[in-house]
Design an enzyme around this catalytic site. Structure first.
Site, short mmCIF file in Angstrom:
data_model
loop_
_atom_site.label_atom_id
_atom_site.label_comp_id
_atom_site.label_asym_id
_atom_site.label_seq_id
_atom_site.Cartn_x
_atom_site.Cartn_y
_atom_site.Cartn_z
N ASP A 532 0.91 -1.11 -0.06
CA ASP A 532 0.08 -0.12 0.09
C ASP A 532 0.89 1.15 0.01
O ASP A 532 2.15 1.08 0.31
CB ASP A 532 -1.07 0.04 1.20
CG ASP A 532 -0.28 -0.07 2.45
OD1 ASP A 532 0.54 0.77 2.83
OD2 ASP A 532 -0.42 -1.20 3.22
N GLU A 612 22.57 -21.96 -17.44
CA GLU A 612 21.74 -20.87 -16.89
C GLU A 612 22.49 -19.78 -15.93
O GLU A 612 22.05 -18.74 -16.01
CB GLU A 612 20.90 -21.85 -15.74
CG GLU A 612 19.64 -22.54 -16.39
CD GLU A 612 19.14 -23.64 -15.48
OE1 GLU A 612 17.74 -23.59 -15.60
OE2 GLU A 612 19.73 -24.00 -14.61
#
Ligand code: GLA
Length: 728
Positions: A532, A612
């Site tokens: 928020d 990777e």
């Protein structure tokens, strides 16, 4: 500037670059809302309509004029007790036990700069950037005053609002409901857009036509919650991403809230946003003040893209603070999904060694380093290192890691306590519990009573002892349950506990950010359970979700983007099969999705192939190259992943000199149609070069017909395209 007062008409007009907000004091002293929408001049009181409406009461002073009723008129601060039977913003319980208040105009002040709110987060701006309007209202019978504060930031089309209630009477009152913002439209065929979700799947978008009755979102969890985000949009039915009128309201608060949209008997729409009124009964002694947390509002006549961009710029540059507000955040590797609670100091050191080889800039030691934290049912509350588990003092480990050339960060969950902890054994009364009742447990933990300053001081002291070592440059502030048993031994007034808890939280966060200006704080609550605007004042980034699956994240980050800037979104590349849903996605796709935020990794590099590992090095390079554009560019949603087979978004440089386009294929079919991605925001009549292929494209065609996405084989492919504007 943005605020104009017309004395003759008693008319207040707030102008931003593209919007106008207007209100008027009427002959009875009520502050009526007249207009919020596209920028205009003039007086909009012609919108008010007076008629004798059955069962709509009239104030006494209106005498025999039955056409005047607050049940019908649009208001800035509707309260109960005035004959308005719609949902009120304010309910006061007075000293004599009566409910209600009739708040009438007293006066106003126009001030340079943006108001701030003691103890609460708020948008800030310098005096050249903003103005404040304060309007005083008072109930002359009780002496209770309410000042509405409006902050106007014209350049970014933002209007903020907060309330100060002052008990100027002689007896104690209780606030039973106090909703900061009210938008009262005289008409209103709107859709209500809200963001619902759950742990590990936050901020899904719901768009519903506003019908008769009330639609309510909110949280009674003591935190803003995974379930509903404290932000809402009202949009014309026909409004889309790029066209139409829409309004956003975002609550700058991290506790319980209520957002309400009501269509009344005459098809008028009222939207309210503010504190939850459940378990809320806040006492004010004579002479005391109460500050309502702020609501940020913005209006766009160009659809939702613009609406979101207004919020992005406001939060990124006028709410987030500190050293990390504008600079690139370090690329981090977090230990959680690499080893959970199962590690020792050496394992963390090895993780750090791997990380540094790959180009990672910071190692974050997540949960498990403190107290007796061998499992997740003990240790919370004991913020001192578990040296037995680590095999060395924390400071020693931190120093070894920083000597590798890495920054070091650490996890705390300061508001939580396990019954199996030294702190609970010593201070069981510091946990929120109701005397005589067994508390509700969640993740085997309880919540500390942060409404009690003594508790807050203790935790602050414990944290400082760790942070004072000087090796820590990042703190992840987590909170892993909803509040329950909200009873504080610190007060007689249990109706104040939930709000005082949030004030306690803000107090400790403020003290920490002031004392450690060089530490980057990241918010977290089981991922995005407290995502928020309130938290963003203290933590410029928040772990967006505990769901690190790239495909689910496309949806979660899409919903999040309506209200919050990319710079606020914590996003990491994690391992496959994904730990939350078992999905396999290509490594590149995980990189593209995590680059839609403050970028990092959450995996054990030792388990990766050398291919990777090479990809990690490339991704980090790429992220660093584009970080400015990602963090500060203008964000466009290019598709709706809930409706379309591709999730796509774009970051455009402010001067449109370059853009980064991102696309993730969500569906896969044999012999399928080509997806053309229409780009947005480009100036007409120029050429853009794709930096990988070297090919040049006309900006108008990129926006009109789009760019075709490749049809490569394989599931969940992602593409990232960097375009640079060519010189004429
Ligand atoms: C929460 C967080 C995770 C991790 C764990 C540790 O769930 O969201 O990222 O920190 O807690 O317990």
């Amino acid at each position: 500037m943005g605020i104009i007062y017309d004395e003759k008409e008693r008319l207040f007009t707030l102008h931003t670059g593209n919007s106008t907000y207007q209100m008027k004091v009427d002959p009875y002293g009520f502050l009526l809302h007249l207009y919020y929408g596209r920028r205009t001049e003039g007086c909009m009181d012609y919108l008010l309509h007076y008629a004798d409406r059955g069962f709509s009461g009239n104030p006494y002073e209106a005498g025999s004029d039955r056409t005047y009723s607050l049940d019908v008129l649009p208001q800035e601060l509707p309260s109960n007790g005035t004959g308005d039977y719609r949902s009120p913003a304010v309910v006061v319980k007075n000293g004599d036990g009566s409910y209600g208040g009739v708040f009438r105009y007293q006066g106003y002040r126009i001030l340079d700069g943006k108001y701030s709110i003691p103890g609460l987060p708020a948008v800030y701006a310098s005096s050249g950037e903003a103005q404040t309007l304060e309007i005083d209202l008072e109930d002359p019978v009780t002496g209770v005053g309410i000042t509405i504060m409006y902050g106007v930031l014209p350049a970014i089309d933002i209007i903020t609002r907060s309330l100060v209630v002052f008990n100027g009477g002689k007896s104690r009152i209780c606030l039973e409901k106090l909703q900061t913002a009210c938008l009262d439209w005289v008409g209103g065929e709107y859709d209500f857009v809200s963001f619902y979700g759950r742990h590990v799947m936050e901020r899904n978008l719901q768009r519903m036509p506003v019908g008769h009755g009330s639609q309510v979102i909110g949280s009674r969890r003591g935190t803003s919650s995974h379930q509903y985000n404290p932000m809402m949009i009202l949009a014309e039915h026909s409004a889309t991403e790029d066209f139409g009128s829409c309004y956003a309201m975002s609550f700058v608060y991290s506790g319980g809230f209520k957002g309400e949209v009501e269509k009344d008997q005459f098809n008028q729409t009222r939207a309210l946003l503010g504190l939850s009124d459940e378990q809320f009964s806040y006492p004010l002694e004579p002479g005391e003040r109460f500050y309502a947390p702020e609501v940020v509002m913005t209006y766009s006549q160009e659809g939702m893209a613009r609406l979101s961009q207004n919020l992005h710029i406001c939060f990124r540059t006028h709410l987030c603070r500190g050293k990390y507000r504008d600079i690139r955040r370090p690329v981090l590797l977090n230990s959680w999904e690499a080893s959970y609670l199962d590690f020792d100091g050496e394992a963390i050191y090895q993780l750090a060694r791997q990380a540094v080889e790959l180009g990672v800039e910071m190692l974050v030691l997540d949960d498990g380093w403190f107290g007796k934290r061998d499992s997740d049912n003990s240790g919370l509350g004991d913020w001192y290192a578990n040296e037995e588990k680590l095999g060395e003092p924390l400071e020693h480990l931190a120093r070894r890691i920083t000597e590798l050339g890495l920054k070091f960060g650490i996890w705390f969950e300061p508001e939580a306590i396990n019954e199996d902890s030294d702190l609970f054994r010593k201070h069981p009364e510091w946990a929120l519990t109701i005397p005589g009742r067994k508390p509700v447990r969640a993740r085997d933990q309880l919540v500390l009573d942060f409404s009690n300053p003594q508790v807050v001081d203790h935790i602050f002291g414990q944290m400082c002892k760790i942070l004072d070592s000087g090796y820590i440059e990042y703190v992840k502030w987590d909170m892993n349950r909803s509040l329950s048993d909200c009873f504080s031994r610190h007060t007689q007034d249990q109706g104040r506990v939930l709000h005082d808890y949030v004030l306690g939280l803000y107090d400790i966060l403020e003290r920490l950010v002031q004392r450690y200006p060089d530490i980057l704080f990241e918010g977290c609550s089981g991922g995005g359970g407290r995502f928020d605007a309130g938290m963003l004042y203290y933590t410029p980034q928040i772990w967006c979700s505990d769901n690190s699956d790239a495909i689910d994240r496309v949806w979660i980050q899409y919903g999040t983007s309506f209200g919050y800037p990319v710079s606020a979104v914590g996003a990491h590349v994690s391992a496959v099969p994904n730990h939350q849903n078992g999905r396999f996605t290509p490594f590149d796709t995980r990189g593209v999705v995590a680059m839609a935020g403050a970028f990092g990794y959450e995996l054990d590099p030792m388990k990766l192939s050398s291919e990777e590992k090479e990809k990690i090095k490339d991704q980090i390079q790429r992220y660093k190259q584009h970080a400015g554009l990602i963090q500060q560019g203008i964000y466009y949603r290019l598709t709706d992943p809930f409706e379309e087979p591709v999730g796509a978004w774009e970051y455009l440089a402010k001067d449109a000199s370059e853009l980064l386009v991102n696309a993730v294929m969500l569906e896969l079919h044999g012999n399928g149609p080509v997806s053309y991605l229409k780009l947005k925001g480009l100036p007409a009549g120029c050429m853009y070069q794709d930096m990988e292929s070297g090919k040049a494209y006309p900006s108008d065609a990129l926006m009109e017909s789009g760019i075709p996405l490749p049809m490569a084989m394989g599931e969940y492919r992602a593409y990232q395209m960097h375009f640079v504007r060519m010189k004429k």
